[in-house]
Design a protein around this motif. Structure first.
Motif, PDB file in Angstrom:
ATOM      1  N   SER A  51       0.839  -1.189   0.000  1.00 18.63           N
ATOM      2  CA  SER A  51       0.000   0.000   0.000  1.00 18.63           C
ATOM      3  C   SER A  51       0.883   1.252   0.000  1.00 18.63           C
ATOM      4  CB  SER A  51      -0.868  -0.030   1.269  1.00 18.63           C
ATOM      5  OG  SER A  51      -1.334   1.252   1.611  1.00 18.63           O
ATOM      6  N   PRO A  52       0.368   2.360  -0.513  1.00 25.93           N
ATOM      7  CA  PRO A  52       1.129   3.607  -0.479  1.00 25.93           C
ATOM      8  C   PRO A  52       1.130   4.298   0.897  1.00 25.93           C
ATOM      9  CG  PRO A  52      -0.962   3.974  -1.581  1.00 25.93           C
ATOM     10  CD  PRO A  52      -0.862   2.494  -1.289  1.00 25.93           C
ATOM     11  N   LEU A  53       0.335   3.808   1.850  1.00 21.84           N
ATOM     12  CA  LEU A  53       0.273   4.449   3.153  1.00 21.84           C
ATOM     13  C   LEU A  53       1.556   4.163   3.932  1.00 21.84           C
ATOM     14  CD1 LEU A  53      -3.443   3.849   4.172  1.00 21.84           C
ATOM     15  CD2 LEU A  53      -2.444   5.666   2.785  1.00 21.84           C
ATOM     16  N   ARG A  54       2.016   5.156   4.680  1.00 20.77           N
ATOM     17  CA  ARG A  54       3.330   5.097   5.329  1.00 20.77           C
ATOM     18  C   ARG A  54       3.563   3.834   6.160  1.00 20.77           C
ATOM     19  NH1 ARG A  54       5.906   9.741   9.294  1.00 20.77           N
ATOM     20  NH2 ARG A  54       7.785   8.577   9.813  1.00 20.77           N
ATOM     21  N   ARG A  55       2.584   3.423   6.964  1.00 21.59           N
ATOM     22  CA  ARG A  55       2.777   2.254   7.821  1.00 21.59           C
ATOM     23  C   ARG A  55       2.998   0.983   7.005  1.00 21.59           C
ATOM     24  NH1 ARG A  55      -2.176   4.491   7.925  1.00 21.59           N
ATOM     25  NH2 ARG A  55      -4.041   3.225   7.594  1.00 21.59           N
ATOM     26  N   ALA A  56       2.389   0.903   5.828  1.00 23.03           N
ATOM     27  CA  ALA A  56       2.601  -0.244   4.949  1.00 23.03           C
ATOM     28  C   ALA A  56       3.953  -0.148   4.239  1.00 23.03           C
ATOM     29  CB  ALA A  56       1.474  -0.347   3.931  1.00 23.03           C
ATOM     30  N   VAL A  72       9.986  -4.740  -5.906  1.00 21.90           N
ATOM     31  CA  VAL A  72       9.169  -4.106  -4.862  1.00 21.90           C
ATOM     32  C   VAL A  72       8.392  -2.984  -5.545  1.00 21.90           C
ATOM     33  CG1 VAL A  72       9.168  -2.853  -2.681  1.00 21.90           C
ATOM     34  CG2 VAL A  72      10.908  -4.622  -3.104  1.00 21.90           C
ATOM     35  N   ARG A  73       7.071  -2.984  -5.354  1.00 24.47           N
ATOM     36  CA  ARG A  73       6.236  -1.971  -6.003  1.00 24.47           C
ATOM     37  C   ARG A  73       5.131  -1.479  -5.089  1.00 24.47           C
ATOM     38  NH1 ARG A  73       4.768  -4.398 -11.850  1.00 24.47           N
ATOM     39  NH2 ARG A  73       4.885  -6.313 -10.705  1.00 24.47           N
ATOM     40  N   VAL A  74       4.822  -0.219  -5.217  1.00 32.68           N
ATOM     41  CA  VAL A  74       3.640   0.355  -4.572  1.00 32.68           C
ATOM     42  C   VAL A  74       2.442  -0.053  -5.421  1.00 32.68           C
ATOM     43  CG1 VAL A  74       2.428   2.490  -3.990  1.00 32.68           C
ATOM     44  CG2 VAL A  74       4.896   2.328  -3.655  1.00 32.68           C
ATOM     45  N   GLU A  75       1.411  -0.557  -4.757  1.00 36.80           N
ATOM     46  CA  GLU A  75       0.161  -0.904  -5.437  1.00 36.80           C
ATOM     47  C   GLU A  75      -0.944  -0.037  -4.844  1.00 36.80           C
ATOM     48  OE1 GLU A  75      -2.736  -1.459  -7.351  1.00 36.80           O
ATOM     49  OE2 GLU A  75      -1.111  -2.708  -8.141  1.00 36.80           O
ATOM     50  N   PRO A  76      -1.399   0.982  -5.571  1.00 36.32           N
ATOM     51  CA  PRO A  76      -2.417   1.901  -5.044  1.00 36.32           C
ATOM     52  C   PRO A  76      -3.713   1.220  -4.602  1.00 36.32           C
ATOM     53  CG  PRO A  76      -1.442   2.798  -7.036  1.00 36.32           C
ATOM     54  CD  PRO A  76      -0.934   1.386  -6.900  1.00 36.32           C
ATOM     55  N   LEU A  77      -4.043   0.063  -5.180  1.00 41.94           N
ATOM     56  CA  LEU A  77      -5.281  -0.624  -4.802  1.00 41.94           C
ATOM     57  C   LEU A  77      -5.198  -1.310  -3.442  1.00 41.94           C
ATOM     58  CD1 LEU A  77      -6.425  -2.197  -8.186  1.00 41.94           C
ATOM     59  CD2 LEU A  77      -7.408  -0.236  -6.986  1.00 41.94           C
ATOM     60  N   ARG A  79      -5.073  -0.084  -0.596  1.00 40.30           N
ATOM     61  CA  ARG A  79      -5.539   0.829   0.453  1.00 40.30           C
ATOM     62  C   ARG A  79      -6.709   0.182   1.205  1.00 40.30           C
ATOM     63  NH1 ARG A  79      -3.932   6.183   0.016  1.00 40.30           N
ATOM     64  NH2 ARG A  79      -5.823   6.786   1.115  1.00 40.30           N
ATOM     65  N   PRO A  80      -6.946   0.614   2.440  1.00 40.91           N
ATOM     66  CA  PRO A  80      -8.015  -0.007   3.250  1.00 40.91           C
ATOM     67  C   PRO A  80      -9.406   0.069   2.638  1.00 40.91           C
ATOM     68  CG  PRO A  80      -6.699   1.504   4.579  1.00 40.91           C
ATOM     69  CD  PRO A  80      -6.236   1.656   3.165  1.00 40.91           C
ATOM     70  N   ASP A  81      -9.695   1.127   1.880  1.00 40.20           N
ATOM     71  CA  ASP A  81     -11.049   1.358   1.381  1.00 40.20           C
ATOM     72  C   ASP A  81     -11.285   0.842  -0.035  1.00 40.20           C
ATOM     73  OD1 ASP A  81      -9.286   3.183   0.308  1.00 40.20           O
ATOM     74  OD2 ASP A  81     -10.539   4.931   0.656  1.00 40.20           O
ATOM     75  N   THR A  82     -10.370   0.070  -0.581  1.00 36.49           N
ATOM     76  CA  THR A  82     -10.503  -0.459  -1.940  1.00 36.49           C
ATOM     77  C   THR A  82     -11.477  -1.623  -1.966  1.00 36.49           C
ATOM     78  OG1 THR A  82      -8.255   0.188  -2.507  1.00 36.49           O
ATOM     79  CG2 THR A  82      -9.230  -1.522  -3.848  1.00 36.49           C
ATOM     80  N   ASP A  83     -12.236  -1.730  -3.042  1.00 37.52           N
ATOM     81  CA  ASP A  83     -13.123  -2.865  -3.256  1.00 37.52           C
ATOM     82  C   ASP A  83     -12.273  -4.128  -3.424  1.00 37.52           C
ATOM     83  OD1 ASP A  83     -15.811  -4.061  -4.108  1.00 37.52           O
ATOM     84  OD2 ASP A  83     -14.503  -4.529  -5.817  1.00 37.52           O
ATOM     85  N   ALA A  84     -12.550  -5.148  -2.617  1.00 35.77           N
ATOM     86  CA  ALA A  84     -11.726  -6.359  -2.603  1.00 35.77           C
ATOM     87  C   ALA A  84     -11.741  -7.096  -3.938  1.00 35.77           C
ATOM     88  CB  ALA A  84     -12.177  -7.292  -1.482  1.00 35.77           C
ATOM     89  N   SER A  85     -12.885  -7.193  -4.595  1.00 33.49           N
ATOM     90  CA  SER A  85     -12.927  -7.939  -5.856  1.00 33.49           C
ATOM     91  C   SER A  85     -12.123  -7.220  -6.932  1.00 33.49           C
ATOM     92  CB  SER A  85     -14.367  -8.190  -6.303  1.00 33.49           C
ATOM     93  OG  SER A  85     -15.043  -6.974  -6.525  1.00 33.49           O
ATOM     94  N   GLU A  86     -12.196  -5.903  -6.980  1.00 28.25           N
ATOM     95  CA  GLU A  86     -11.394  -5.136  -7.938  1.00 28.25           C
ATOM     96  C   GLU A  86      -9.901  -5.334  -7.671  1.00 28.25           C
ATOM     97  OE1 GLU A  86     -10.414  -0.476  -9.146  1.00 28.25           O
ATOM     98  OE2 GLU A  86     -11.956  -0.892  -7.635  1.00 28.25           O
ATOM     99  N   CYS A  87      -9.517  -5.237  -6.402  1.00 26.63           N
ATOM    100  CA  CYS A  87      -8.123  -5.413  -6.017  1.00 26.63           C
ATOM    101  C   CYS A  87      -7.655  -6.830  -6.325  1.00 26.63           C
ATOM    102  CB  CYS A  87      -7.940  -5.090  -4.538  1.00 26.63           C
ATOM    103  SG  CYS A  87      -6.241  -5.218  -3.970  1.00 26.63           S
TER     104      CYS A  87
END
Length: 155
Positions: A51-56, A72-77, A79-87
């Protein structure tokens, strides 16, 4: 080729939503999880997505320090509020041909991904992890191999 996929929740953190930083006890809990007996045969890692969030981001750095990581890659999806099926669909595409991967993310997304891929209910405390295995990663195709508890109480 079989995929081993570790779903890892970030350690205990404090601060604002996007900028919450790992606490020292969060760092220690992640390190304990990575050293858990269930993960002694895990690693090196072909792909580490976080996740792009600092703690991750900080948790992902601990993973990369523990196991050699090819990419190693940042994956914007992630994030906590992302739709699970889309992710799940997007990440599954990125994991084609990968042998070992780690996803570092948050609640409620990680348990939802475990349900999507393995039809498994997992409760991930901070620094908790779930190891999945699959030949083809799609809805209901993975098997839960292990669940590592994490740190329920940082004190």
């Amino acid at each position: 080729m079989s995929l081993q996929l570790l779903l890892l929740r970030h350690g205990h953190a404090q601060g604002g939503w996007d900028e919450a930083a790992l606490l020292p006890e969060g760092v220690q809990a992640v390190q304990r999880t990575l050293a858990a007996p269930a993960l002694t045969q895990f690693g090196p890692v072909d792909l580490l997505l976080h996740s792009p969030l600092r703690r991750a981001v900080e948790t992902a750095r601990l993973v990369a320090a523990h196991w050699p990581c090819e990419r190693v890659r940042v994956e914007p999806l992630l994030r906590p509020d992302t739709d699970a099926s889309e992710c799940a669909r997007s990440v599954a595409g990125q994991l084609e041909g990968v042998g070992r991967a780690v996803l570092v993310a948050h609640l409620p997304l990680l348990p939802a991904l475990a349900r999507w891929w393995a039809d498994a209910d997992v409760a991930l405390a901070p620094a908790g992890a779930c190891l999945l295995e699959a030949t083809t990663l799609w809805q209901g195709t993975a098997t839960r191999v292990a669940e590592i508890g994490g740190d329920h109480d940082p004190h």
